[in-house]
Design a protein around this motif. Sequence first.
Motif, PDB file in Angstrom:
ATOM      1  N   ASP A  54      -3.488 -10.558   4.448  1.00  0.00           N
ATOM      2  CA  ASP A  54      -2.130 -10.959   4.783  1.00  0.00           C
ATOM      3  C   ASP A  54      -1.133  -9.839   4.486  1.00  0.00           C
ATOM      4  O   ASP A  54      -0.178  -9.626   5.244  1.00  0.00           O
ATOM      5  CB  ASP A  54      -1.740 -12.211   3.993  1.00  0.00           C
ATOM      6  CG  ASP A  54      -2.405 -13.462   4.537  1.00  0.00           C
ATOM      7  OD1 ASP A  54      -2.751 -13.477   5.735  1.00  0.00           O
ATOM      8  OD2 ASP A  54      -2.591 -14.425   3.773  1.00  0.00           O
ATOM      9  N   LEU A  55      -1.356  -9.115   3.385  1.00  0.00           N
ATOM     10  CA  LEU A  55      -0.445  -8.022   3.036  1.00  0.00           C
ATOM     11  C   LEU A  55      -0.502  -6.900   4.063  1.00  0.00           C
ATOM     12  O   LEU A  55       0.523  -6.294   4.395  1.00  0.00           O
ATOM     13  CB  LEU A  55      -0.791  -7.486   1.643  1.00  0.00           C
ATOM     14  CG  LEU A  55      -0.514  -8.446   0.480  1.00  0.00           C
ATOM     15  CD1 LEU A  55      -1.044  -7.861  -0.825  1.00  0.00           C
ATOM     16  CD2 LEU A  55       0.981  -8.742   0.353  1.00  0.00           C
ATOM     17  N   VAL A  56      -1.686  -6.622   4.583  1.00  0.00           N
ATOM     18  CA  VAL A  56      -1.825  -5.615   5.638  1.00  0.00           C
ATOM     19  C   VAL A  56      -1.116  -6.089   6.899  1.00  0.00           C
ATOM     20  O   VAL A  56      -0.386  -5.326   7.543  1.00  0.00           O
ATOM     21  CB  VAL A  56      -3.317  -5.326   5.914  1.00  0.00           C
ATOM     22  CG1 VAL A  56      -3.469  -4.494   7.184  1.00  0.00           C
ATOM     23  CG2 VAL A  56      -3.954  -4.601   4.729  1.00  0.00           C
ATOM     24  N   ARG A  57      -1.318  -7.353   7.249  1.00  0.00           N
ATOM     25  CA  ARG A  57      -0.693  -7.901   8.451  1.00  0.00           C
ATOM     26  C   ARG A  57       0.822  -7.842   8.376  1.00  0.00           C
ATOM     27  O   ARG A  57       1.503  -7.580   9.375  1.00  0.00           O
ATOM     28  CB  ARG A  57      -1.145  -9.349   8.654  1.00  0.00           C
ATOM     29  CG  ARG A  57      -0.544 -10.031   9.877  1.00  0.00           C
ATOM     30  CD  ARG A  57      -1.109 -11.438  10.051  1.00  0.00           C
ATOM     31  NE  ARG A  57      -0.854 -12.259   8.883  1.00  0.00           N
ATOM     32  CZ  ARG A  57       0.290 -12.907   8.651  1.00  0.00           C
ATOM     33  NH1 ARG A  57       1.291 -12.813   9.509  1.00  0.00           N
ATOM     34  NH2 ARG A  57       0.427 -13.660   7.572  1.00  0.00           N
ATOM     35  N   ARG A  58       1.380  -8.039   7.180  1.00  0.00           N
ATOM     36  CA  ARG A  58       2.835  -8.046   7.010  1.00  0.00           C
ATOM     37  C   ARG A  58       3.421  -6.663   6.732  1.00  0.00           C
ATOM     38  O   ARG A  58       4.627  -6.515   6.609  1.00  0.00           O
ATOM     39  CB  ARG A  58       3.215  -8.990   5.868  1.00  0.00           C
ATOM     40  CG  ARG A  58       2.922 -10.456   6.150  1.00  0.00           C
ATOM     41  CD  ARG A  58       3.821 -11.003   7.237  1.00  0.00           C
ATOM     42  NE  ARG A  58       5.216 -10.940   6.857  1.00  0.00           N
ATOM     43  CZ  ARG A  58       5.865 -11.927   6.214  1.00  0.00           C
ATOM     44  NH1 ARG A  58       5.225 -13.048   5.916  1.00  0.00           N
ATOM     45  NH2 ARG A  58       7.140 -11.791   5.895  1.00  0.00           N
ATOM     46  N   GLY A  59       2.574  -5.628   6.615  1.00  0.00           N
ATOM     47  CA  GLY A  59       3.071  -4.276   6.444  1.00  0.00           C
ATOM     48  C   GLY A  59       3.318  -3.849   5.010  1.00  0.00           C
ATOM     49  O   GLY A  59       3.842  -2.767   4.764  1.00  0.00           O
ATOM     50  N   TRP A  60       2.904  -4.673   4.023  1.00  0.00           N
ATOM     51  CA  TRP A  60       3.091  -4.307   2.628  1.00  0.00           C
ATOM     52  C   TRP A  60       1.997  -3.368   2.136  1.00  0.00           C
ATOM     53  O   TRP A  60       2.184  -2.636   1.164  1.00  0.00           O
ATOM     54  CB  TRP A  60       3.131  -5.564   1.756  1.00  0.00           C
ATOM     55  CG  TRP A  60       4.390  -6.335   1.953  1.00  0.00           C
ATOM     56  CD1 TRP A  60       4.571  -7.398   2.791  1.00  0.00           C
ATOM     57  CD2 TRP A  60       5.658  -6.094   1.346  1.00  0.00           C
ATOM     58  NE1 TRP A  60       5.870  -7.831   2.748  1.00  0.00           N
ATOM     59  CE2 TRP A  60       6.557  -7.048   1.857  1.00  0.00           C
ATOM     60  CE3 TRP A  60       6.117  -5.161   0.417  1.00  0.00           C
ATOM     61  CZ2 TRP A  60       7.896  -7.091   1.481  1.00  0.00           C
ATOM     62  CZ3 TRP A  60       7.450  -5.204   0.024  1.00  0.00           C
ATOM     63  CH2 TRP A  60       8.323  -6.155   0.550  1.00  0.00           C
ATOM     64  N   VAL A  61       0.857  -3.414   2.779  1.00  0.00           N
ATOM     65  CA  VAL A  61      -0.278  -2.577   2.401  1.00  0.00           C
ATOM     66  C   VAL A  61      -0.883  -2.008   3.680  1.00  0.00           C
ATOM     67  O   VAL A  61      -0.889  -2.670   4.727  1.00  0.00           O
ATOM     68  CB  VAL A  61      -1.338  -3.397   1.623  1.00  0.00           C
ATOM     69  CG1 VAL A  61      -2.612  -2.587   1.391  1.00  0.00           C
ATOM     70  CG2 VAL A  61      -0.773  -3.869   0.285  1.00  0.00           C
ATOM     71  N   LEU A  62      -1.370  -0.772   3.595  1.00  0.00           N
ATOM     72  CA  LEU A  62      -2.122  -0.152   4.689  1.00  0.00           C
ATOM     73  C   LEU A  62      -3.580  -0.050   4.288  1.00  0.00           C
ATOM     74  O   LEU A  62      -3.900   0.217   3.124  1.00  0.00           O
ATOM     75  CB  LEU A  62      -1.593   1.256   4.970  1.00  0.00           C
ATOM     76  CG  LEU A  62      -0.362   1.379   5.862  1.00  0.00           C
ATOM     77  CD1 LEU A  62       0.136   2.810   5.837  1.00  0.00           C
ATOM     78  CD2 LEU A  62      -0.668   0.948   7.285  1.00  0.00           C
TER      79      LEU A  62
END
Length: 256
Positions: A54-62
């Motif tokens: 979810d964090l990757v999807r929202r741009g918080w993590v790559l």
Amino acid sequence: MPDASVAPGPPRSAVDKALDLVEAVSRAPHPVRLTDLAAEVGLHRATAYRILLDLVRRGWVLRAGDRYLPGAAVLRMSASAAGNSLTALARPVLERLSATTSMMVNLQVLEEGGGRVIDVVRPERLAMISHLRGELLPVRRFAGPQALVAALEPEARKRWLGRLPGDDPDLTDLTRELAEVARTGVAVEHGRNDKLVASVSRAVVPAPGAPVCALTVVGPESEFDGPKLAAVERELTAAADELVAALTVDGAEAGR
């Protein structure tokens, strides 16, 4: 089996766990593996993985292969995160690519709706061309987001396109363009956004179907034809390969 705790205390909420992971990724001195992240924040690997999706999807993590680093959302909120981020890893690559091509070079990451420009190197001779740093560029008009979307697996590409605004025109032509970009590995844009400006872009993909970012070379349209374009594409491909190595090999060595 319940999640392990970092220290005795009340159970952590889902928000706590997500923030723990964002903070751990942001303070890591190099791209970090899932197993190490889970251990640091006291979560089971499977739980950490679900939250990271979810964090990757929202741009918080790559995600770069099997490692994670701060995403564009973190960089927009905290300049201190940039020291351990994609921008720090990529900056030397951008500078060399700009020097070898005498063109402007930018770094983009994929978000819903397009590609976000997170860093730019612009030579003085091209000061008249807008750098667009911080802007979200639409996939229909710019090479960077086209390269990123085309590098997704076909089903992921279809889902991404399906999230475009409901009033968006027929996607048939765009889908055809993206299939060609996926075949060639490069997206070339001639004057679609600015008649005097052209660009060529390649996604940086440490693992199949998982583009981390895109490198885009931008310059006068008159300098992007024939042999000149072929030369830029060769330099761009070498730079993308160099950044893949920085995201994987360098990160592995730093973690030893």
